[in-house]
Design an enzyme around this catalytic site. Structure first.
Site, PDB file in Angstrom:
ATOM      1  CB  SER A 130      -0.818   0.067   1.113  1.00 12.93           C
ATOM      2  OG  SER A 130      -1.979   0.852   1.119  1.00 12.93           O
ATOM      3  CD  GLU A 224      -5.960  -2.954  -4.575  1.00 14.88           C
ATOM      4  OE1 GLU A 224      -5.716  -2.469  -3.313  1.00 14.88           O
ATOM      5  OE2 GLU A 224      -4.699  -4.045  -4.861  1.00 14.88           O
ATOM      6  CG  HIS A 254      -5.765  -2.468   0.000  1.00 12.06           C
ATOM      7  ND1 HIS A 254      -4.788  -2.066  -1.000  1.00 12.06           N
ATOM      8  CD2 HIS A 254      -5.072  -1.881   1.128  1.00 12.06           C
ATOM      9  CE1 HIS A 254      -3.809  -1.314  -0.655  1.00 12.06           C
ATOM     10  NE2 HIS A 254      -4.044  -0.964   0.701  1.00 12.06           N
TER      11      HIS A 254
END
Length: 285
Positions: A130, A224, A254
């Site tokens: 991320s 996502e 995610h």
């Protein structure tokens, strides 16, 4: 978008997270700040393989939350598969510390591994999920621009790479992403960017020049909102001549790699990532 609320809740539920981390079999140790190291954790396999790669792992959390402790199950799962070691720095968080604080901290962490720990860069892999995946890419750009010895490879899980919020998936997947909406992403980006230009490559690596970067792995979910952040980075890197491994999974959340204890898709992603690391650390020797 309350960073204090996010920090209090991103690590929950704590009990299951501790159990997942313990189940990896890895050893976790706090590493205090010093000699350029910003503080963080050292994770290792009890009987390290001599040829195992070393990871500099950058945790996610939207640049506003999370820590090495929240990511123990994910990093431990990687270390279990590599039979090696990982260093997970505690970089400064926004909005108290906007860009470039996080990048400065991980640059210092990289130099610490080279200069103090004596890690061979040909055995070193930058990795992150991320926000940490985007930060790993920004760090790779900075390493190249500084002329420092490069790592052997880059591994990113669901990387967040565009602080301008232009990816089509921010709208297309807002109704089915399990964690975010496009609006959430755009509001969080402002906290990290501060007064900087959000299109700067060190802020948004998707706009960077990828020439000369090490081999790149990108794993993301088709469902996502950050899907296109990963896909576009992979496309730009491939166009710049960087060896790229892009793989997409459908109907997973995610950073599903957290859940290797229960999700076969997580185990598959981690296994492929470790195979990629081994391939490129061997090739660079």
């Amino acid at each position: 978008m309350d960073p204090l609320w996010v920090r209090a809740n991103m690590g929950r539920p704590r009990g299951p997270r501790r159990l997942m981390a313990q189940s990896t079999g890895a050893t976790f140790g706090r590493q205090e700040a010093g000699q350029g190291w910003p503080g963080g954790e050292y994770v290792c396999w009890p009987t390290r393989a001599s040829d195992a790669p070393t990871l500099l792992y950058l945790h996610g959390g939207g640049f506003i939350a999370c820590s090495p402790e929240t990511h123990r199950s994910l990093v431990g799962s990687l270390v279990r598969r590599t039979k090696g070691q990982a260093w997970v720095p505690t970089y400064r968080l926004a909005p108290e510390h906007p860009f470039p604080a996080a990048l400065d901290d991980v640059k210092a962490a990289y130099r610490h591994l080279l200069d103090v720990q004596g890690i061979d860069p040909t055995r070193l892999v930058l990795a992150g999920d991320s926000a940490g995946g985007g930060l790993a890419l920004a760090l790779a750009l900075a390493i190249r621009d500084e002329g420092w010895p490069p790592p052997a490879a880059l591994v990113t899980f669901c990387p967040w790479t565009d602080m301008t919020g232009t990816g089509a998936s921010l709208e297309e997947n807002s109704a089915r992403c399990s964690m975010f909406t496009g609006d959430t992403i755009r509001r969080a980006a402002k906290l990290y960017v501060g007064t900087a230009d959000p299109s700067l490559p060190y802020v948004s690596p998707v706009y960077g020049d990828f020439r000369g970067l090490p081999p790149l792995l990108v794993h993301a979910s088709t469902d996502e909102v950050l899907r296109d952040d990963g896909v576009r980075v992979a496309q730009r890197a491939a166009a710049a001549g960087v060896p790229v491994s892009l793989r997409m999974w459908a109907r997973v959340p995610h950073v599903w790699q957290f859940f290797a204890a229960v999700l076969p898709e997580a185990r598959e992603s981690l296994t492929l990532a470790v195979d990629f690391m081994r391939q490129h650390t061997r090739a660079s020797r």
